[in-house]
Design a protein around this motif. Structure first.
Motif, PDB file in Angstrom:
ATOM      1  N   GLU A 211       0.836  -1.207   0.000  1.00 16.17           N
ATOM      2  CA  GLU A 211       0.000   0.000   0.000  1.00 16.17           C
ATOM      3  C   GLU A 211       0.868   1.253   0.000  1.00 16.17           C
ATOM      4  OE1 GLU A 211      -3.954   1.855   0.316  1.00 16.17           O
ATOM      5  OE2 GLU A 211      -3.147  -0.066  -0.370  1.00 16.17           O
ATOM      6  N   SER A 212       1.930   1.254   0.812  1.00 13.22           N
ATOM      7  CA  SER A 212       2.830   2.414   0.849  1.00 13.22           C
ATOM      8  C   SER A 212       3.552   2.586  -0.481  1.00 13.22           C
ATOM      9  CB  SER A 212       3.824   2.275   2.004  1.00 13.22           C
ATOM     10  OG  SER A 212       4.606   1.109   1.848  1.00 13.22           O
ATOM     11  N   LEU A 213       3.850   1.489  -1.169  1.00  9.89           N
ATOM     12  CA  LEU A 213       4.476   1.565  -2.488  1.00  9.89           C
ATOM     13  C   LEU A 213       3.558   2.257  -3.492  1.00  9.89           C
ATOM     14  CD1 LEU A 213       6.680   0.806  -4.562  1.00  9.89           C
ATOM     15  CD2 LEU A 213       5.525  -1.411  -4.815  1.00  9.89           C
ATOM     16  N   CYS A 214       2.269   1.909  -3.453  1.00  9.09           N
ATOM     17  CA  CYS A 214       1.302   2.533  -4.374  1.00  9.09           C
ATOM     18  C   CYS A 214       1.206   4.034  -4.127  1.00  9.09           C
ATOM     19  CB  CYS A 214      -0.064   1.887  -4.210  1.00  9.09           C
ATOM     20  SG  CYS A 214      -0.130   0.166  -4.753  1.00  9.09           S
ATOM     21  N   LEU A 215       1.273   4.449  -2.859  1.00 10.77           N
ATOM     22  CA  LEU A 215       1.239   5.876  -2.542  1.00 10.77           C
ATOM     23  C   LEU A 215       2.522   6.550  -3.024  1.00 10.77           C
ATOM     24  CD1 LEU A 215      -0.288   8.199  -1.174  1.00 10.77           C
ATOM     25  CD2 LEU A 215       0.820   7.550   0.976  1.00 10.77           C
ATOM     26  N   ALA A 216       3.653   5.882  -2.841  1.00  8.97           N
ATOM     27  CA  ALA A 216       4.937   6.440  -3.281  1.00  8.97           C
ATOM     28  C   ALA A 216       4.973   6.634  -4.796  1.00  8.97           C
ATOM     29  CB  ALA A 216       6.071   5.534  -2.830  1.00  8.97           C
ATOM     30  N   LYS A 217       4.340   5.719  -5.536  1.00  9.60           N
ATOM     31  CA  LYS A 217       4.274   5.863  -6.995  1.00  9.60           C
ATOM     32  C   LYS A 217       3.532   7.141  -7.377  1.00  9.60           C
ATOM     33  CE  LYS A 217       4.382   0.923  -8.173  1.00  9.60           C
ATOM     34  NZ  LYS A 217       3.582  -0.216  -8.705  1.00  9.60           N
ATOM     35  N   ARG A 218       2.515   7.489  -6.610  1.00  7.36           N
ATOM     36  CA  ARG A 218       1.807   8.746  -6.884  1.00  7.36           C
ATOM     37  C   ARG A 218       2.721   9.938  -6.632  1.00  7.36           C
ATOM     38  NH1 ARG A 218      -3.799   9.520  -7.536  1.00  7.36           N
ATOM     39  NH2 ARG A 218      -4.842   7.532  -7.897  1.00  7.36           N
ATOM     40  N   PHE A 219       3.556   9.852  -5.597  1.00  8.17           N
ATOM     41  CA  PHE A 219       4.513  10.919  -5.343  1.00  8.17           C
ATOM     42  C   PHE A 219       5.460  11.075  -6.533  1.00  8.17           C
ATOM     43  CE2 PHE A 219       4.438  10.224  -0.425  1.00  8.17           C
ATOM     44  CZ  PHE A 219       3.114  10.607  -0.413  1.00  8.17           C
ATOM     45  N   ALA A 220       5.862   9.946  -7.104  1.00  6.10           N
ATOM     46  CA  ALA A 220       6.844   9.955  -8.181  1.00  6.10           C
ATOM     47  C   ALA A 220       6.293  10.477  -9.499  1.00  6.10           C
ATOM     48  CB  ALA A 220       7.399   8.543  -8.370  1.00  6.10           C
ATOM     49  N   LYS A 221       4.982  10.636  -9.600  1.00  4.33           N
ATOM     50  CA  LYS A 221       4.414  11.201 -10.829  1.00  4.33           C
ATOM     51  C   LYS A 221       4.839  12.648 -11.019  1.00  4.33           C
ATOM     52  CE  LYS A 221       0.366   8.184 -11.246  1.00  4.33           C
ATOM     53  NZ  LYS A 221      -1.107   8.111 -11.354  1.00  4.33           N
TER      54      LYS A 221
ATOM     55  N   GLU B  37       4.429  -6.226  -7.724  1.00  6.10           N
ATOM     56  CA  GLU B  37       4.135  -4.824  -7.450  1.00  6.10           C
ATOM     57  C   GLU B  37       5.351  -3.932  -7.673  1.00  6.10           C
ATOM     58  OE1 GLU B  37       1.345  -3.166  -6.739  1.00  6.10           O
ATOM     59  OE2 GLU B  37       0.231  -5.027  -7.017  1.00  6.10           O
ATOM     60  N   LEU B  38       6.529  -4.471  -7.456  1.00  9.64           N
ATOM     61  CA  LEU B  38       7.757  -3.684  -7.592  1.00  9.64           C
ATOM     62  C   LEU B  38       8.237  -3.570  -9.039  1.00  9.64           C
ATOM     63  CD1 LEU B  38       9.640  -5.041  -4.455  1.00  9.64           C
ATOM     64  CD2 LEU B  38       9.034  -2.649  -4.843  1.00  9.64           C
ATOM     65  N   ARG B  39       7.599  -4.301  -9.955  1.00 10.07           N
ATOM     66  CA  ARG B  39       8.050  -4.278 -11.351  1.00 10.07           C
ATOM     67  C   ARG B  39       8.037  -2.865 -11.931  1.00 10.07           C
ATOM     68  NH1 ARG B  39       5.077  -8.559 -15.065  1.00 10.07           N
ATOM     69  NH2 ARG B  39       6.443  -7.521 -16.571  1.00 10.07           N
ATOM     70  N   GLY B  40       7.096  -2.060 -11.501  1.00 12.62           N
ATOM     71  CA  GLY B  40       6.976  -0.719 -12.054  1.00 12.62           C
ATOM     72  C   GLY B  40       8.081   0.234 -11.636  1.00 12.62           C
ATOM     73  N   VAL B  41       8.915  -0.158 -10.679  1.00  8.18           N
ATOM     74  CA  VAL B  41       9.966   0.751 -10.203  1.00  8.18           C
ATOM     75  C   VAL B  41      11.364   0.146 -10.329  1.00  8.18           C
ATOM     76  CG1 VAL B  41       8.453   1.955  -8.600  1.00  8.18           C
ATOM     77  CG2 VAL B  41       9.699  -0.062  -7.814  1.00  8.18           C
ATOM     78  N   ARG B  42      11.498  -1.016 -10.920  1.00  9.29           N
ATOM     79  CA  ARG B  42      12.826  -1.621 -10.968  1.00  9.29           C
ATOM     80  C   ARG B  42      13.124  -2.195 -12.351  1.00  9.29           C
ATOM     81  NH1 ARG B  42      12.831  -7.292 -10.488  1.00  9.29           N
ATOM     82  NH2 ARG B  42      10.811  -8.191  -9.925  1.00  9.29           N
ATOM     83  N   GLY B  43      14.368  -2.250 -12.661  1.00  6.51           N
ATOM     84  CA  GLY B  43      14.857  -2.928 -13.852  1.00  6.51           C
ATOM     85  C   GLY B  43      14.294  -2.383 -15.145  1.00  6.51           C
ATOM     86  N   ALA B  44      14.149  -3.270 -16.107  1.00  7.07           N
ATOM     87  CA  ALA B  44      13.691  -2.901 -17.455  1.00  7.07           C
ATOM     88  C   ALA B  44      12.229  -2.478 -17.464  1.00  7.07           C
ATOM     89  CB  ALA B  44      13.911  -4.067 -18.411  1.00  7.07           C
ATOM     90  N   HIS B  45      11.503  -2.880 -16.432  1.00  4.06           N
ATOM     91  CA  HIS B  45      10.058  -2.572 -16.393  1.00  4.06           C
ATOM     92  C   HIS B  45       9.767  -1.238 -15.718  1.00  4.06           C
ATOM     93  CE1 HIS B  45       9.116  -6.657 -17.718  1.00  4.06           C
ATOM     94  NE2 HIS B  45      10.035  -7.083 -16.848  1.00  4.06           N
ATOM     95  N   ALA B  46      10.789  -0.519 -15.286  1.00  9.43           N
ATOM     96  CA  ALA B  46      10.567   0.742 -14.559  1.00  9.43           C
ATOM     97  C   ALA B  46       9.847   1.753 -15.427  1.00  9.43           C
ATOM     98  CB  ALA B  46      11.903   1.310 -14.091  1.00  9.43           C
ATOM     99  N   THR B  47       8.842   2.387 -14.855  1.00  8.60           N
ATOM    100  CA  THR B  47       8.040   3.380 -15.603  1.00  8.60           C
ATOM    101  C   THR B  47       8.338   4.809 -15.160  1.00  8.60           C
ATOM    102  OG1 THR B  47       6.246   3.067 -14.014  1.00  8.60           O
ATOM    103  CG2 THR B  47       6.155   1.760 -16.036  1.00  8.60           C
ATOM    104  N   PHE B  48       9.214   4.975 -14.153  1.00 12.82           N
ATOM    105  CA  PHE B  48       9.549   6.310 -13.642  1.00 12.82           C
ATOM    106  C   PHE B  48      11.062   6.524 -13.738  1.00 12.82           C
ATOM    107  CE2 PHE B  48       5.780   4.920 -11.294  1.00 12.82           C
ATOM    108  CZ  PHE B  48       4.906   5.967 -11.556  1.00 12.82           C
ATOM    109  N   GLU B  49      11.459   7.635 -14.383  1.00 14.87           N
ATOM    110  CA  GLU B  49      12.881   7.929 -14.508  1.00 14.87           C
ATOM    111  C   GLU B  49      13.460   8.522 -13.225  1.00 14.87           C
ATOM    112  OE1 GLU B  49      13.375  10.494 -17.814  1.00 14.87           O
ATOM    113  OE2 GLU B  49      12.690   9.007 -19.303  1.00 14.87           O
ATOM    114  N   ASN B  50      12.608   9.057 -12.377  1.00 13.88           N
ATOM    115  CA  ASN B  50      13.070   9.698 -11.150  1.00 13.88           C
ATOM    116  C   ASN B  50      13.032   8.751  -9.957  1.00 13.88           C
ATOM    117  OD1 ASN B  50      10.253   9.708 -11.366  1.00 13.88           O
ATOM    118  ND2 ASN B  50      10.044  11.455  -9.980  1.00 13.88           N
ATOM    119  N   VAL B  51      13.002   7.442 -10.226  1.00 16.51           N
ATOM    120  CA  VAL B  51      12.948   6.435  -9.159  1.00 16.51           C
ATOM    121  C   VAL B  51      14.218   5.601  -9.172  1.00 16.51           C
ATOM    122  CG1 VAL B  51      11.719   4.441  -8.241  1.00 16.51           C
ATOM    123  CG2 VAL B  51      10.430   6.345  -9.212  1.00 16.51           C
TER     124      VAL B  51
END
Length: 793
Positions: A657-667, A696-710
């Protein structure tokens, strides 16, 4: 001959002639002049008898009454029986109702003829102030805010049983007259009194049960208020008419005009004067004691005026109380000054002294018991059917309708004292009053037990519907409820909301509620400031600052952020109800709570508020959505427009849940997010929870990362000491740190640290970050995901 029935509440002229059955002749020996102060037990004078002095006897009576009451309450409270029962049982024991055999002579020595009336006269001031303070706490505007449902319930449950009672009298009146004789005269008092209810009794009961803020509690309070007002007006006019029967026509007209003028003019003129006092009291300062003294003097003066127009002394107390603005600064100051000694101590003794007049041994007439009990049962069955029927028509659950009926049928100290005062006025027989006193105990206890058993206010928070950030659809608006207790919380809450980055396809709806303790009033209030632009005198000034702060926040993000501000005034023990109800109504995904500890500029603890801690704990237990506890160790305002944010991820529901909130911060690409995944050295990659975390972590790590500022980093942890070292190492490198609460979750990364946790509401990692041993200026958000029925089961 001493008339034991005359008290300060009965005028010199009794309402009725004394019936033959009430006339008793006593042989009384009184020493004149009466000895007031004792010579003491250590005086050398032979024959010194301290118990012959009036003051010593009064002190001993008070001590005995208080001691016996506490003994009863110590036993009965284990069974959940109200305190009133202990007071009444003490009166039964010290009076003629419970024979004490060989101890009877000591009872007569302790309470010789006439002394119960002396102590009841002294303690009666406590009851008068009790009614006065209950009126002070009443919010007269409640009568205009009450909905149609409460009006219909109150009016029908009061008048319909009375009509049924009179119809019964019309049908069976002659038969009852033959069976009961003089006792039949007072039967109308039975069903009229049981058709009403006391606002003070209902409010106290709801507060004791912890449901004052619930939907059922608010409906019961509104209904009781209307019912009580109708009953008091009806009783006032009835008293004015009955007391004028033997008077001249001119006097009857004066009384008929004086009573409505009295109940209208006193609150009308008094309210203006009281508001002047409030206006001339500086913000945050106590009301000058001189104003309190003047109000107390007016209390006695208006009581005398009430008696001059053939109204009870208590009428003046109630009417003056209604003129006082509820809440701080004036209402709360009067409650603070008068409540402890006058109402808590003296009124308790007064109730016991009055019930000493009751003699249950004389209730030996089965026809009388049958008729009165039958009338009382019929009245309450009619009331229950009306309440349940109206509630069902309004689509309320059957269970809640029955609980409302039980609440409105509850009797208490006001009803009991009223019955005894009716007896003192010679308008009712002793045996009828004895049975009615017992009915107060039965319905008072039945109401408490019934509601406790049948009504569970927390059941509506059962998490069958998923209300969390993780289950929000992509680009859905995020709904947040934020709580504020003190002015220092506002900027910290605003910082978190800015972090959530209100923008296109990332909209934010925030409901900010300012929680204020209920002082000097009975009914809790909830103000929606967008619907009501002006804030009443009972709301602190910084509610205005709160409204301005979040109005500006909304303007900073036009079209992307919506901010609604509220003020909730309720008892501390029930504040969580306001928060959870608002979250439920607004379909919120997250509640943000301020932590109860405030840090100073040097990193030391400046203050702790245990009230806030208890509120947070209750919300954690029953919140209908996810929760974030905000710990503020840094400055209230951050100079930078960008934030360095760290997420400490160990795994589990709360961390996801905290990861999902952090992703919103990273937008917001100005923010920099570091995700630290702490893995146990022996972690099992085939574990189901591990695989969910990995996904859940796929969106912030490795080749699957969707945020450049993460930035994502995995750290292998061998034991708990490494976890402690890592947390302290990064604590001062970030502006904001997020972690999951992980309450009750054990893992090798934190093994053993659970035993050293000081703040359980923060979990292990949150507690480490909040520890004085950890040097940090970061704000910390500890997240707990919504507890659903499925996950908890």
């Amino acid at each position: 001959m001493m008339n034991s029935n005359e008290t300060i509440f009965s005028s010199a002229t009794l309402l009725f002639e004394i019936p033959l059955v009430r006339r008793q002749i006593y042989n009384v020996c009184i020493s004149q002049p009466m000895k007031i102060i004792s010579d003491g037990i250590w005086t050398p004078n032979e024959g010194s008898k301290p118990l012959e002095s009036a003051f010593t006897m009064l002190e001993l009576q008070i001590v005995v009454i208080f001691a016996i009451t506490q003994c009863f309450h110590f036993i009965l409270k284990q069974l959940g029986i109200p305190y009133l029962v202990s007071q009444v049982m003490t009166g039964f024991l010290l009076g003629p109702s419970i024979p004490t055999g060989p101890l009877e002579k000591y009872k007569k020595m302790l309470f010789p003829f006439g002394t119960p009336d002396i102590i009841s006269t002294v303690s009666s001031y406590g009851y008068a102030f009790l009614l006065f303070l209950n009126s002070v706490k009443m919010d007269l505007s409640l009568i205009t805010k009450t909905g149609n449902k409460a009006w219909v319930i109150a009016i029908s449950s009061y008048f319909v049983p009375i009509i049924v009672g009179f119809l019964s009298m019309a049908v069976y009146g002659k038969k009852w007259q033959e069976m009961l004789g003089e006792d039949a005269v007072g039967l109308p008092v039975v069903f009229i009194s049981h058709s009403g209810c006391s606002f003070a009794v209902i409010s106290s009961m709801l507060n004791d049960l912890g449901i004052l803020n619930s939907e059922l509690g608010r409906l019961a309070l509104s209904s009781a208020f209307v019912n009580d007002v109708l009953g008091n007006i009806w009783a006032g006019f009835g008293t004015a008419i009955v007391s004028s029967l033997r008077m001249k026509l001119s006097r009857r007209i004066i009384n008929a005009v004086a009573f409505p003028a009295y109940i209208i003019l006193v609150p009308l003129i008094g309210r203006v004067a009281m508001r002047w006092v409030v206006k001339n009291t500086p913000e945050g300062k106590l009301v000058h004691k001189m104003y309190v003294y003047v109000i107390v003097a007016m209390f006695f003066l208006l009581g005398y005026v009430a008696m001059s127009i053939n109204q009870p002394f208590l009428g003046g107390a109630v009417v003056l109380g209604l003129a006082v603005p509820e809440g701080p600064p004036l209402g709360s100051e009067l409650v603070h000054q008068l409540e402890l000694f006058s109402t808590t101590f003296l009124s308790s003794i007064f109730v016991t002294c009055l019930t000493m007049k009751v003699d249950l041994t004389q209730c030996d007439s089965l026809p009388l018991i049958g008729v009165i009990c039958g009338l009382i049962i019929v009245v309450h069955i009619v009331r229950w059917m009306l309440c349940i029927g109206i509630c069902r028509y309004c689509k309320m659950p059957l269970n809640d309708g029955f609980c409302l009926a039980l609440i409105l049928s509850c009797k208490g100290v006001v009803d009991l004292v009223s019955y005894i005062l009716v007896y003192d006025s010679m308008s009712q027989s002793k045996r009828v009053i004895d049975i009615m006193v017992v009915s107060v105990l039965i319905f008072g206890t039945l109401g408490v037990y019934g509601v406790k058993t049948l009504y569970d206010p927390s059941r509506k928070y059962a998490g069958y519907q998923k209300r969390n950030i993780m289950n929000l659809k992509h680009n859905n608006e995020l709904r947040i409820v934020a709580c504020i207790h003190k002015p220092c919380h506002m900027n910290h809450i605003k910082n978190v909301l800015e972090l959530c980055y209100p923008a296109h396809e990332n909209t934010l709806v925030i409901d900010i509620v300012h929680l204020t303790e209920l002082v000097g009033r009975s009914n809790p209030i909830f103000i929606a400031h967008k619907l009501q632009q002006t804030v009443g005198s009972s709301v602190y000034n910084y509610s205005g600052e709160l409204i301005l702060t979040f109005d500006l926040f909304e303007r900073d993000y036009p079209g992307f952020a919506t901010a609604n501000t509220y003020t909730a005034i309720s008892p501390v023990a029930l504040m969580h109800e306001d928060v959870t109800n608002l979250a439920l109504d607004k379909n919120a995904s997250l509640i943000i709570l301020p932590f109860h500890v405030k840090w100073g500029g040097d990193g030391s603890i400046e203050s702790e508020d245990t009230k806030i801690q208890s509120i947070n704990s209750r919300i954690l237990e029953r919140a209908p959505c996810s929760i974030g506890i905000l710990v503020n160790r840094g400055p209230s305002t951050l100079n930078s427009i960008s934030y360095k944010v760290a997420l400490i991820f160990l795994g589990g529901h709360d961390d996801r849940e905290s990861l999902c909130l952090a992703k919103r911060f990273a937008k917001n690409f100005d923010n920099i997010l570091y995700v630290y995944r702490l893995l146990a050295h022996d972690h099992d990659m085939a574990n189901w929870d591990y695989m969910i975390d990995d996904e859940e972590l796929r969106g912030v790590r490795g080749a699957h990362a969707t945020f450049e500022n993460v930035t994502y980093e995995e750290i292998i942890i061998k034991d708990a000491s490494q976890t402690t070292f890592f947390v302290k190492d990064i604590a001062n490198k970030f502006d904001f740190i997020i972690c999951g609460r992980r309450n009750g979750v054990r893992s090798s990364q934190t093994s053993g640290l659970e035993n050293w946790t000081e703040y359980s509401e923060l979990g292990v990692i949150g507690d480490l970050l909040a520890s004085p041993d950890t040097e940090t200026k970061a704000s910390i958000l500890v997240v707990q995901q919504q507890s659903t029925v499925a996950s908890s089961g």
